[in-house]
Design an enzyme around this catalytic site. Structure first.
Site, PDB file in Angstrom:
ATOM      1  N   THR A 140     -83.206  22.893 -66.793  1.00  0.00           N
ATOM      2  CA  THR A 140     -84.604  23.326 -66.673  1.00  0.00           C
ATOM      3  C   THR A 140     -85.321  23.086 -67.997  1.00  0.00           C
ATOM      4  O   THR A 140     -84.818  22.370 -68.860  1.00  0.00           O
ATOM      5  CB  THR A 140     -84.682  24.795 -66.197  1.00  0.00           C
ATOM      6  OG1 THR A 140     -86.036  25.125 -65.902  1.00  0.00           O
ATOM      7  CG2 THR A 140     -84.135  25.768 -67.243  1.00  0.00           C
ATOM      8  N   ASN A 141     -86.503  23.638 -68.179  1.00  0.00           N
ATOM      9  CA  ASN A 141     -87.228  23.508 -69.453  1.00  0.00           C
ATOM     10  C   ASN A 141     -87.941  24.816 -69.760  1.00  0.00           C
ATOM     11  O   ASN A 141     -87.853  25.779 -68.988  1.00  0.00           O
ATOM     12  CB  ASN A 141     -88.202  22.318 -69.396  1.00  0.00           C
ATOM     13  CG  ASN A 141     -89.249  22.492 -68.325  1.00  0.00           C
ATOM     14  OD1 ASN A 141     -90.089  23.382 -68.398  1.00  0.00           O
ATOM     15  ND2 ASN A 141     -89.199  21.652 -67.298  1.00  0.00           N
ATOM     16  N   ALA A 142     -88.663  24.848 -70.868  1.00  0.00           N
ATOM     17  CA  ALA A 142     -89.189  26.113 -71.398  1.00  0.00           C
ATOM     18  C   ALA A 142     -90.523  26.564 -70.774  1.00  0.00           C
ATOM     19  O   ALA A 142     -91.080  27.578 -71.188  1.00  0.00           O
ATOM     20  CB  ALA A 142     -89.350  26.003 -72.914  1.00  0.00           C
TER      21      ALA A 142
END
Ligand code: C5P
Length: 231
Positions: free
Chosen positions: A40-42
């Site tokens: 995933t990412n932030a």
């Protein structure tokens, strides 16, 4: 929160999105490796949720397609929660025909594991190689069938911001790119403020100071309205 949102909509200076349907995407996607693990990412979704709230206050019908996260659903929006980029792609394509404007604030994962293991991956090998395959670019797909709709994309860049934004406008056939300078104080993913340039396909560029995400959302909507004049 619902009462506050309803009051805000009633008192809004501008009800300039009455009769318009806005499709907003927000947050990160999750690309599964196995039942417990994902890439995933932030992104928290705050920017997209702020766009949804601003559009609701200005009288729009809002469909919010959101990745996983803790943010409360904006009162009055129809929210569809999705997990992966492929799920987001499916939901966006379903909702797209009824939308007048699409605002793609989601940080969509560019790649996904070629295979998601149905059982937990064991750590018995020394090294583990995961093959990633490319996800479809949702905004590009929308650009190919946009008709008279207004398409707004986001870009998070650390260098050559305006140049990349112009390239994205062209490649994705979008009307507006909201370019984030992620090197600047007050910009980017998790905070409540953002620093953006609004780069329009007609060549106009508006560079905004540090603003709350809600204020940025209203400025984006102002620009959408200007671009949709006559449509
Ligand atoms: O090319 P880049 O990922 O920087 O472009 C960002 C814009 O494209 C965002 O508006 C994002 O929501 C959209 N996007 C998409 N599908 C992808 C990747 C990005 O719609 N697979």
């Amino acid at each position: 929160e619902e009462i506050l949102a309803a009051g805000e909509a009633l008192l809004a200076r501008r009800r300039d999105f009455l009769g318009k349907t806005i499709l907003v995407t927000a947050g990160a996607t999750r690309e599964r490796l196995d039942p417990f693990r994902f890439i995933t990412n932030a992104s928290t979704g705050k920017m997209g949720y702020a766009v949804a709230e601003a559009a609701l206050a200005r009288g729009a019908q809002v469909v919010l397609i959101s990745g996983p996260g803790e943010l409360p659903p904006p009162p009055g929006a129809r929210v569809r929660k999705v997990e992966s980029a492929l799920e987001m792609y499916g939901a966006v394509m379903e909702e797209f025909p009824a939308a007048d404007v699409v605002i793609k604030a989601a940080a969509v994962g560019d790649y996904r594991p070629a295979e998601a293991s149905p059982v937990k991956i064991k750590k018995d090998q020394g090294e583990l190689t995961v093959t990633l395959v490319k996800n479809p670019d949702i905004l590009t797909a929308l650009g190919q069938r946009k008709g008279r709709k207004i398409l707004v994309g986001f870009a998070a860049e650390s260098n050559n911001i305006l140049e990349y934004a112009r390239e994205k406008l062209r490649k994705k056939n979008a009307d507006l790119i909201v370019a984030n300078d992620i090197t600047q104080e007050g910009a980017g993913f998790a905070g409540d403020t953002n620093v953006v340039h609004l780069v329009a396909a007609n060549g106009e560029i508006e560079s905004l100071p540090v603003l709350s995400k809600r204020e940025v959302a209203d400025r984006i909507l102002d620009r959408v309205l200007a671009l949709s004049g006559g449509r």
